[in-house]
Design an enzyme around this catalytic site. Structure first.
Site, PDB file in Angstrom:
ATOM      1  N   CYS A 155       0.834  -1.212   0.000  1.00  0.00           N
ATOM      2  CA  CYS A 155       0.000   0.000   0.000  1.00  0.00           C
ATOM      3  C   CYS A 155       0.868   1.263   0.000  1.00  0.00           C
ATOM      4  O   CYS A 155       1.498   1.564  -1.000  1.00  0.00           O
ATOM      5  CB  CYS A 155      -0.995  -0.058   1.148  1.00  0.00           C
ATOM      6  N   HIS A 184      -3.080  -5.348   1.656  1.00  0.00           N
ATOM      7  CA  HIS A 184      -2.435  -5.547   2.967  1.00  0.00           C
ATOM      8  C   HIS A 184      -2.459  -7.019   3.378  1.00  0.00           C
ATOM      9  O   HIS A 184      -3.303  -7.407   4.192  1.00  0.00           O
ATOM     10  CB  HIS A 184      -3.201  -4.752   4.034  1.00  0.00           C
ATOM     11  N   GLU A 238      -0.693  -8.430   5.449  1.00  0.00           N
ATOM     12  CA  GLU A 238      -0.348  -8.534   6.880  1.00  0.00           C
ATOM     13  C   GLU A 238      -1.603  -8.504   7.757  1.00  0.00           C
ATOM     14  O   GLU A 238      -1.509  -8.733   8.962  1.00  0.00           O
ATOM     15  CB  GLU A 238       0.626  -7.401   7.276  1.00  0.00           C
TER      16      GLU A 238
HETATM   17  N1  GLN Z   1      -3.563   6.322   0.898  1.00  0.00           N
HETATM   18  C1  GLN Z   1      -2.318   6.047   1.539  1.00  0.00           C
HETATM   19  C2  GLN Z   1      -1.172   6.816   0.897  1.00  0.00           C
HETATM   20  O1  GLN Z   1      -1.337   7.474  -0.065  1.00  0.00           O
HETATM   21  C3  GLN Z   1      -1.993   4.572   1.529  1.00  0.00           C
HETATM   22  C4  GLN Z   1      -3.013   3.810   2.348  1.00  0.00           C
HETATM   23  C5  GLN Z   1      -2.484   2.597   3.047  1.00  0.00           C
HETATM   24  O2  GLN Z   1      -1.269   2.357   3.130  1.00  0.00           O
HETATM   25  N2  GLN Z   1      -3.380   1.837   3.617  1.00  0.00           N
HETATM   26  O3  GLN Z   1      -0.095   6.766   1.371  1.00  0.00           O
END
Ligand code: GLN
Length: 202
Positions: free
Chosen positions: A82, A181, A183
């Site tokens: 992410c 994710h 994890e």
């Molecule tokens: N929207 C977040 C970003 O731009 C990422 C979201 C996340 O890691 N769950 O960093």
């Protein structure tokens, strides 16, 4: 080098604990990385989910951005989920103009891409390299990969209605990134794949 891989989790911000637990479960020795010295003591790095703008700022203010780039250039395996995917992307859209990344994966990611449709969602994915069973993936204000260069291996794309067809898992050499994710779900196959990448890059 010992048989047990020693893997760091970038611990500036984000869901550090969940990645540390997942890595420990797949047999890695885990260290939290907050400084260049910490980075020097690990052979690979996981960059957690969180908020990439904040993570990037903290990496700069902790004098960690350049050491991270150097380690990556020297071939250190890294896995970003992410916000971590954003950190490993060469190009980011919908970011503040001053948002810096570690880079290394020849992709353009769009921040909060699914957010325009739905903030968070879950979807079953077929991921190349982890077996035929679908992986239940959790997306939280996730980025997606808008374009990928020729060296990038696409590991998974969304098949459900939300964001159908978009790339959400990629690998380029020792660098791995997912929009979702793993994890958070107890399915350890992505972490296991990363440990395999670490072993093979020795
Ligand atoms: N929207 C977040 C970003 O731009 C990422 C979201 C996340 O890691 N769950 O960093």
């Amino acid at each position: 080098m010992t048989a047990t891989p020693r893997i760091g989790v970038l611990a500036l911000q984000g869901d550090v604990r969940e990645h540390a637990l997942a890595l420990a479960e797949v047999g890695a020795e885990v260290a939290r990385v907050r400084s260049a010295a910490d980075l020097g003591s690990v052979e690979a790095l996981v960059i957690p989910g969180g908020e990439s703008t904040t993570m990037s700022k903290l990496a700069l203010s902790n004098d960690l951005m350049e050491p991270l780039r150097e380690a990556r250039r020297a071939g250190m395996p890294m896995y970003g989920s992410c916000a971590g995917m954003i950190m490993l992307a060469d190009r980011v859209t919908d970011a503040r103009p001053d948002q810096e990344t570690i880079g290394g994966i020849d992709i353009t990611v769009r921040r909060n891409a699914f957010g325009r449709q739905v903030d968070s969602f879950e979807s079953d994915l077929i991921v190349a390299g982890i077996g035929a069973d679908p992986l239940h993936a959790v997306f939280i204000r996730a980025p997606w990969v808008e374009s990928a260069g020729p060296e990038v291996e696409v590991l998974a794309s969304v098949v459900s209605e939300v964001g159908a067809g978009t790339i959400v898992a990629v690998r380029q050499g020792p660098l791995l990134a997912t929009s979702f994710h793993p994890e958070l779900t107890g399915d350890l196959r992505i972490h296991r794949m990363f440990v395999e990448i670490v072993r093979h890059s020795r």
